[in-house]
Enzyme design. Structure first.
Site, mmCIF file in Angstrom:
data_model
loop_
_atom_site.group_PDB
_atom_site.id
_atom_site.type_symbol
_atom_site.label_atom_id
_atom_site.label_comp_id
_atom_site.label_asym_id
_atom_site.label_seq_id
_atom_site.Cartn_x
_atom_site.Cartn_y
_atom_site.Cartn_z
ATOM 1 N N PHE A 142 0.845 -1.200 0.000
ATOM 2 C CA PHE A 142 0.000 0.000 0.000
ATOM 3 C C PHE A 142 0.871 1.236 0.000
ATOM 4 C CE2 PHE A 142 -1.510 3.546 2.606
ATOM 5 C CZ PHE A 142 -2.709 3.864 1.996
ATOM 6 N N ASP A 194 -24.972 -19.614 -9.669
ATOM 7 C CA ASP A 194 -23.990 -19.555 -10.755
ATOM 8 C C ASP A 194 -24.420 -20.402 -11.960
ATOM 9 O OD1 ASP A 194 -21.675 -19.208 -12.142
ATOM 10 O OD2 ASP A 194 -20.351 -20.016 -10.600
ATOM 11 N N ARG A 207 -9.569 -20.238 -9.526
ATOM 12 C CA ARG A 207 -10.809 -20.780 -10.104
ATOM 13 C C ARG A 207 -10.888 -20.412 -11.595
ATOM 14 N NH1 ARG A 207 -17.188 -20.137 -8.677
ATOM 15 N NH2 ARG A 207 -17.630 -22.335 -8.412
ATOM 16 N N LYS A 219 -27.315 -12.287 -4.965
ATOM 17 C CA LYS A 219 -26.189 -12.875 -4.219
ATOM 18 C C LYS A 219 -24.919 -12.418 -4.925
ATOM 19 C CE LYS A 219 -24.265 -17.388 -2.913
ATOM 20 N NZ LYS A 219 -24.483 -18.838 -3.041
ATOM 21 N N MET A 237 -17.667 -13.445 -4.789
ATOM 22 C CA MET A 237 -16.285 -13.057 -5.142
ATOM 23 C C MET A 237 -15.427 -14.280 -4.834
ATOM 24 S SD MET A 237 -13.532 -11.000 -3.142
ATOM 25 C CE MET A 237 -12.230 -10.015 -3.838
ATOM 26 N N ASP A 242 -17.404 -9.096 6.699
ATOM 27 C CA ASP A 242 -16.846 -8.001 7.478
ATOM 28 C C ASP A 242 -17.845 -6.858 7.536
ATOM 29 O OD1 ASP A 242 -16.350 -6.113 5.169
ATOM 30 O OD2 ASP A 242 -15.129 -7.811 4.523
ATOM 31 N N GLU A 253 -39.865 -36.072 4.515
ATOM 32 C CA GLU A 253 -38.943 -34.924 4.562
ATOM 33 C C GLU A 253 -39.656 -33.639 4.148
ATOM 34 O OE1 GLU A 253 -34.533 -36.783 3.633
ATOM 35 O OE2 GLU A 253 -35.992 -36.727 1.998
HETATM 36 C C1 DGJ Z 1 -19.182 -19.736 -4.082
HETATM 37 C C2 DGJ Z 1 -20.407 -19.547 -3.232
HETATM 38 O O1 DGJ Z 1 -20.064 -19.437 -1.908
HETATM 39 C C3 DGJ Z 1 -21.358 -20.700 -3.495
HETATM 40 O O2 DGJ Z 1 -22.458 -20.610 -2.641
HETATM 41 C C4 DGJ Z 1 -21.774 -20.658 -4.924
HETATM 42 O O3 DGJ Z 1 -22.496 -19.482 -5.174
HETATM 43 C C5 DGJ Z 1 -20.559 -20.737 -5.819
HETATM 44 N N1 DGJ Z 1 -19.580 -19.751 -5.470
HETATM 45 C C6 DGJ Z 1 -20.954 -20.571 -7.259
HETATM 46 O O4 DGJ Z 1 -19.875 -20.476 -8.083
#
Ligand code: DGJ
Length: 729
Positions: A280, A367, A443, A476, A479, A534, A614
């Site tokens: 930084f 996703d 990833r 949602k 990252m 956080d 269930e």
């Molecule tokens: C990580 C997330 O924490 C999961 O719940 C899911 O959404 C995957 N990514 C999808 O790639």
């Protein structure tokens, strides 16, 4: 008035309901920290006796007073290179090579309300109680002025702190370090309690005595991280859940962070917390300012539970701006663990149909719905629908889901891009990549340079269109990797040290614009589970996916650790399939629900694969959750056991603010043969009141339940659980 300046003793005193915080202006103009702790009236300058400590230098004008040293007296915000050898909070460097700062008083103001920060989330005033103190210090040789900012919340026992550094010279100044706060605790034997972990095992508490020297809690990942949450506690070595002095430091910051704790030659403790100064630097042109992120300080002499409850209330009421922060959340069903990338419209609709029949409120498409996203190797960045999987597009899918009486939510990962994407092909320079070197992949994805205004603008336009054109009521925001190869193609060489910091400012600006434009959309944070759990993210997202580990038994420890700083309402928690996909463990459906209900509740499984029994059980779980949701979201949380401990059970409780209702949760993590009775002393009840306990005849006084306790029948089988409601008569 919670902030007072006494002209005679030159002391600033900040008072909250149960705490006091005092500083004093020394004759030299240095700002000394006198006290932070249990509320007491009067002055604390008697605590410090001048003492000639060898090799601790004296300010020039006090050279005849060898007991007076910046190296031994408690400082409010220590510069560097001025004779205090302990941790510095600020390190400016001028063009002429002046290094460090010796900060002295210039002026101060006391104002009603709470200060705000430029481009950063910060606590707000909720109910007109906050007051702000600004104390300006300067060092003309270093060409900087530092405004120390204090936001005092008297009824909440929280003091927010930040610093604004301004270049007052005619040349540029480079900041190599600018911490949010410095806090000296000159006396006491303290334990450090911090929350470390890894992907799928976040926020595991670890406690140990401070050693002499420096201990650090930090992340260099550009995100607050799975590995080390920024929240730390210092508590006295005898402190437990119900007793003892505890200090909390909670950075409102989602990027690389660093909290350093130094126990020095005299046994004095200093905490310096804020942005991680490794990788930084920040260049200030003449007249420019830099705002540090805020940190929320809390103190109690009544143990760890009280400290946690203080943060829980504060984050819900004074930090999170979303209208959902204090509102019931929809019960959702997320298709991730049901389908992963393998779905089509019919599959999604069949899941949604079953979800509706179970009583779910909102269906989340995770996703895989966009671009060429058939696995995790491509597509990120292309936020338009994947027509192979969803030939009719998003609109018709949402209409059908809405037609079933369900709301619709969508997964996005805006900060990332795959090499195999139209976005990357069009704008390779939008990714963080070091010239002349292939970037590392995580990833199989690169990180977008969120510090670039054009990237943020593009994402804002694209996501705004997505949210305008489709009836999306929940987002949602994921990252899935940390930052590496941090180099911005939009910054000149001398500003590359700003790239990681600007990244987080860009994320905040995008979140700010979208959450402001779409106040009725519930935003859930996520970073491969809880990698960015956080206070910075919580300012925008009332809930964050707590962990990718959905195994209920592992979740006990994860949610337990998380609860030290963050409220249940912030923890996304779902019932998933058994055997669990992460651990292979089988846990009864009832126990999975008890654990998931202690958070923002939902399901993450394929309901078309459930048996009739269930399905019936889930219908009952959802009905029950609706009855207790307010208690869990707004009640005080009490940790009755450490689920990782020798008790072999996890037990925790929620108690409504008026103490009329409580919920006792128990899970046996290691059932034993010939079991001993399971005895628990309840907490937080009204000792004078009389309560009924679910499933039991008769009634019991709060005092009997707390001082005597409650004995549960032996729990048999694999991971059995129990949940009991208590109601005041
Ligand atoms: C990580 C997330 O924490 C999961 O719940 C899911 O959404 C995957 N990514 C999808 O790639």
């Amino acid at each position: 008035m919670s902030i007072l300046f006494d002209d005679t003793s030159r002391t600033f005193t900040l008072t909250t309901r149960n705490t006091a915080y005092q500083m004093q202006l020394a004759p030299t103009g240095h700002l000394l920290h006198l006290y932070y702790g249990r509320r007491a009236e009067g002055r604390f300058d008697s605590l410090y006796l001048p003492h000639d400590c060898g090799f601790s230098p004296n300010p020039y004008e006090l050279r005849d007073n060898r007991g007076w040293s910046l190296d031994t007296l408690p400082q409010e915000y220590s510069g560097t290179n001025g004779g205090d050898y302990r941790l510095g909070a600020l390190l400016p460097v001028t063009e002429d090579g002046v290094w460090g700062a010796d900060l002295r008083y210039v002026r101060h103001t006391i104002e009603p309300g709470k200060y705000a920060l430029h481009g950063l989330p910060a606590a707000f005033d909720n109910g007109g109680e906050a007051e702000t103190l600004r104390v300006t210090l300067s060092d003309p040789a270093a060409q900087v002025e530092v405004e120390l900012l204090y936001g005092v919340y008297a009824s909440q026992d929280v003091i927010a702190r930040a610093a604004r550094v301004t270049n007052t010279g005619a040349q540029t100044v480079r900041l190599e370090k600018a911490a949010s706060l410095c806090l000296d605790l000159p006396f006491g034997e303290w334990d450090l309690l911090h929350f470390h972990g890894r992907h799928c095992m976040e926020r595991q508490p670890e406690r140990g005595p401070l050693m002499t020297g420096v201990q650090t809690v930090s992340s260099k990942r550009g995100m607050s991280s799975h590995q080390h949450n920024p929240f730390v506690i210092l508590c006295d070595q005898g402190a437990d859940e119900d007793h003892g002095e505890c200090y909390g430091v909670m950075p409102v910051w989602s990027g690389s962070h660093k909290t350093e704790i130094e126990r020095d030659q005299r046994g004095s403790t200093r905490i310096v917390s804020g942005v991680n100064d490794e990788q930084f630097s920040w260049t200030l042109a003449p007249g420019e300012s830099f705002d540090t992120p805020e940190a929320l300080l809390a103190f109690t002499h009544e143990g760890l539970t009280r400290l946690s409850q203080t943060y829980h209330r504060f984050l819900r009421g004074n930090l999170c701006r979303s209208r959902f922060s204090n509102a019931p959340r929809p019960v959702l069903l997320n298709n991730w663990e049901a389908t992963y990338f393998d779905f089509d419209e019919e599959k999604l609709l069949s899941i949604a149909r079953e979800a509706k029949a179970l009583g779910v409120d909102l269906f989340v498409l995770d996703d895989g719905w966009f671009g060429s996203r058939n696995d995790d190797n491509g597509g990120l960045g292309d936020w338009f629908v994947n027509r192979t999987k969803l030939p009719n597009g998003l609109g018709p899918l949402i209409e059908q889901i809405n037609g079933m009486g369900l709301k619709f939510g969508l997964w996005i990962e805006p900060e990332m891009v795959n090499e195999d994407s139209a976005l990357y092909r069009a704008h390779p320079d939008w990714a963080l990549t070091v010239p002349g070197r292939k970037p590392s992949v995580g990833r199989n994805q690169f990180v977008l340079d969120m510090g670039r205004p054009d990237v943020v603008e593009y994402l804002c336009d694209t996501l705004t269109a997505l949210l305008r054109e489709n009836r999306i009521e929940y987002v949602k925001w994921d990252m899935n990797r940390g930052l590496s190869d941090v180099y911005s193609h939009a910054l000149p060489p001398e500003r590359q040290g700003e790239a990681a910091h600007r990244y987080v400012l860009g994320v905040y600006s995008l979140l700010d614009r979208l959450t402001t434009a779409f106040p009725d959309v519930l935003f859930e944070g996520c970073a491969g589970g809880g990698g960015r759990f956080d206070a910075g993210m919580l300012a925008y997202c009332p809930q964050i996916w707590c962990s990718d580990n959905t195994d209920a038994v592992e979740r006990l420890a994860i949610q337990y650790g998380t609860s030290f700083g963050y409220p249940a309402s912030a923890m996304g928690a779902h019932v998933s399939a058994s055997p669990n996909h992460q651990t292979g463990r089988s846990v009864p459906l009832g126990t999975r629900a008890i654990v998931a209900m202690s958070g923002a509740f939902g399901y993450e499984l394929d309901p078309t694969k459930l048996s009739a029994e269930e399905k019936q059980a889930i219908r009952e779980q959802i009905e029950r959750y609706r009855e207790i949701e307010t208690l869990i979201r707004t009640g005080d949380c009490f940790r009755l056991t450490d689920p990782r401990g020798e008790h072999r059970i996890a037990a925790w409780q929620f108690v409504s603010e008026d103490r009329s209702e409580a919920l006792l949760n128990v899970v046996a993590t290691h059932p034993e043969g010939n079991p001993r009775p399971l005895h628990l002393r309840l907490k937080g009840l009204d000792p004078q009141a009389v309560y009924t306990v679910e499933g039991q005849d008769g009634s019991f006084s709060g005092a009997a339940l707390m001082y005597g306790g409650w004995t549960l029948p032996p729990l048999y089988g694999d991971y059995p659980g129990a949940q009991l409601r208590l109601r005041r008569q």
